[in-house]
Write a protein that holds these residues in place. Structure first.
Motif, PDB file in Angstrom:
ATOM      1  N   ASN A  45       0.611  -1.329   0.155  1.00  0.00           N
ATOM      2  CA  ASN A  45       0.013   0.022   0.070  1.00  0.00           C
ATOM      3  C   ASN A  45       0.955   1.320  -0.134  1.00  0.00           C
ATOM      4  O   ASN A  45       0.266   2.293   0.644  1.00  0.00           O
ATOM      5  CB  ASN A  45      -0.942  -0.059   1.419  1.00  0.00           C
ATOM      6  N   MET A 105       3.185   5.677   2.342  1.00  0.00           N
ATOM      7  CA  MET A 105       2.328   5.424   3.546  1.00  0.00           C
ATOM      8  C   MET A 105       2.944   6.520   4.570  1.00  0.00           C
ATOM      9  O   MET A 105       4.109   7.042   4.278  1.00  0.00           O
ATOM     10  CB  MET A 105       2.025   4.337   4.076  1.00  0.00           C
ATOM     11  N   GLU A 115      -2.406   4.820   4.453  1.00  0.00           N
ATOM     12  CA  GLU A 115      -1.859   3.976   3.173  1.00  0.00           C
ATOM     13  C   GLU A 115      -2.294   4.567   1.970  1.00  0.00           C
ATOM     14  O   GLU A 115      -3.276   5.180   1.842  1.00  0.00           O
ATOM     15  CB  GLU A 115      -1.906   2.632   3.372  1.00  0.00           C
ATOM     16  N   ASP A 116      -1.612   4.587   0.895  1.00  0.00           N
ATOM     17  CA  ASP A 116      -1.922   4.825  -0.530  1.00  0.00           C
ATOM     18  C   ASP A 116      -2.063   6.482  -0.538  1.00  0.00           C
ATOM     19  O   ASP A 116      -3.125   6.950  -1.002  1.00  0.00           O
ATOM     20  CB  ASP A 116      -3.219   4.153  -0.958  1.00  0.00           C
ATOM     21  N   THR A 171      -6.067   2.551   4.062  1.00  0.00           N
ATOM     22  CA  THR A 171      -5.966   2.831   2.679  1.00  0.00           C
ATOM     23  C   THR A 171      -6.603   4.192   2.441  1.00  0.00           C
ATOM     24  O   THR A 171      -7.788   4.403   2.825  1.00  0.00           O
ATOM     25  CB  THR A 171      -6.247   1.721   1.678  1.00  0.00           C
ATOM     26  N   ASN A 201      -7.176   4.760  -0.781  1.00  0.00           N
ATOM     27  CA  ASN A 201      -7.492   4.692  -2.170  1.00  0.00           C
ATOM     28  C   ASN A 201      -8.983   4.110  -2.109  1.00  0.00           C
ATOM     29  O   ASN A 201      -9.290   2.862  -1.640  1.00  0.00           O
ATOM     30  CB  ASN A 201      -6.560   3.683  -2.819  1.00  0.00           C
ATOM     31  N   ARG A 255      -9.650   0.360  -3.481  1.00  0.00           N
ATOM     32  CA  ARG A 255      -8.921  -0.643  -2.501  1.00  0.00           C
ATOM     33  C   ARG A 255      -9.619  -1.074  -1.379  1.00  0.00           C
ATOM     34  O   ARG A 255      -9.950  -0.118  -0.854  1.00  0.00           O
ATOM     35  CB  ARG A 255      -7.616  -0.331  -2.400  1.00  0.00           C
ATOM     36  N   ARG A 305      -8.861  -2.522   1.819  1.00  0.00           N
ATOM     37  CA  ARG A 305      -7.539  -3.108   3.003  1.00  0.00           C
ATOM     38  C   ARG A 305      -6.311  -3.155   1.943  1.00  0.00           C
ATOM     39  O   ARG A 305      -5.880  -2.192   1.439  1.00  0.00           O
ATOM     40  CB  ARG A 305      -7.724  -4.284   3.856  1.00  0.00           C
ATOM     41  N   SER A 306      -5.779  -4.231   1.893  1.00  0.00           N
ATOM     42  CA  SER A 306      -4.540  -4.499   1.058  1.00  0.00           C
ATOM     43  C   SER A 306      -4.786  -5.285  -0.145  1.00  0.00           C
ATOM     44  O   SER A 306      -3.884  -5.948  -0.678  1.00  0.00           O
ATOM     45  CB  SER A 306      -3.255  -5.278   1.789  1.00  0.00           C
ATOM     46  N   GLU A 334      -6.543  -3.145  -6.320  1.00  0.00           N
ATOM     47  CA  GLU A 334      -7.279  -1.929  -6.595  1.00  0.00           C
ATOM     48  C   GLU A 334      -8.374  -2.617  -7.703  1.00  0.00           C
ATOM     49  O   GLU A 334      -8.047  -3.154  -8.775  1.00  0.00           O
ATOM     50  CB  GLU A 334      -6.620  -0.806  -7.476  1.00  0.00           C
TER      51      GLU A 334
END
Length: 251
Positions: free
Chosen positions: A173, A176, A195-196, A219, A221, A224, A226-227, A230
């Motif tokens: 991610n 961060m 993150e992201d 995140t 994003n 997305r 979590r991890s 996308e």
């Protein structure tokens, strides 16, 4: 010829030492007394934190109190607004019954211990290779420019400071940042990962924190979860079948 080589080498060494120091705890591996950071200043855990000290010590055998040095330093740092004066380290040394140097060794080794003042919101940018490739330097530049500070400086209102940390453990991610929230002392202390992030998004996070809001961590994003990838998963879209060797009736 040899004299010229020696002179060039000396110039290279001088240039290295003129470069800005990195933001790790080990960047300053010595102590200089200052009005708010000297050994003779009184420091002790608050009444509430003294109970937490007892609880932390209960996790270790009585003859291994020194094993509690890291959680006790962390508690002291939370109480003191995000940084550790030398008098707090000395207080921890008394609690675990070791020479103060044993506590200094730990505080100067781990980068999560701050031995100089930080903001109520201490922003840490991941500087490891995956985050760097994904734009962590641009993230840091955006924060420093928006706040009008250099790395490790505190804003005039005391709210923000920006530092660097190596590997926050979520490379998928990248890039961060982490926000260590000391605005409410040890009672309301939080340590959240974002993150992201993008240069624009970290500025938005800062402004939300300035207003007293708590931006959602994890995140940033919207595409997305979590991890996950996308746009959603492209494989493993159904429950996998167990291998035959796990089915005793089929063997």
């Amino acid at each position: 010829m040899l004299a010229r080589l020696a002179a060039n080498r000396l110039l290279e060494i001088r240039q290295i030492f003129r470069q800005p120091t990195r933001s790790f705890s080990t960047a300053l591996n010595y102590h200089i007394d200052s009005p708010d950071n000297k050994p003779d200043l009184p420091w002790e855990f608050s009444a509430a934190n003294k109970e937490k000290v007892k609880e932390i010590l209960s996790h270790y055998p009585s003859n291994y109190k020194q094993s509690a040095v890291i959680p006790l330093l962390d508690l002291a740092q939370q109480q003191h607004g995000g940084w550790l004066p030398v008098s707090a380290m000395n207080a921890v040394a008394k609690v675990i019954e070791v020479a103060p140097i044993r506590v200094y060794e730990v505080a100067t080794f781990y980068s999560m211990f701050n031995r100089a003042k930080v903001g109520k919101y201490h922003l840490l940018v991941c500087g490891t290779t995956p985050c760097m490739i994904r734009g962590s330097r641009e993230i840091e530049d955006a924060l420093l420019k928006h706040l009008g500070v250099k790395r490790n400086e505190v804003t005039k209102d005391g709210l923000f400071s920006v530092g660097e940390m190596e590997c926050m453990g979520c490379c998928v991610n990248a890039p961060m940042i982490t926000v260590a929230d000391y605005s409410n002392g040890s009672e309301g202390y939080t340590y959240n990962y974002y993150e992201d992030v993008t240069p624009g998004r970290v500025v938005e996070i800062v402004e939300k924190l300035r207003k007293g809001e708590k931006p959602p961590h994890g995140t940033q994003n919207p595409g997305r979860i979590r991890s996950g990838p996308e746009g959603g998963n492209t494989t493993l879209l159904s429950e996998p079948k167990p291998p035959p060797c796990r089915d005793l009736d089929a063997c």
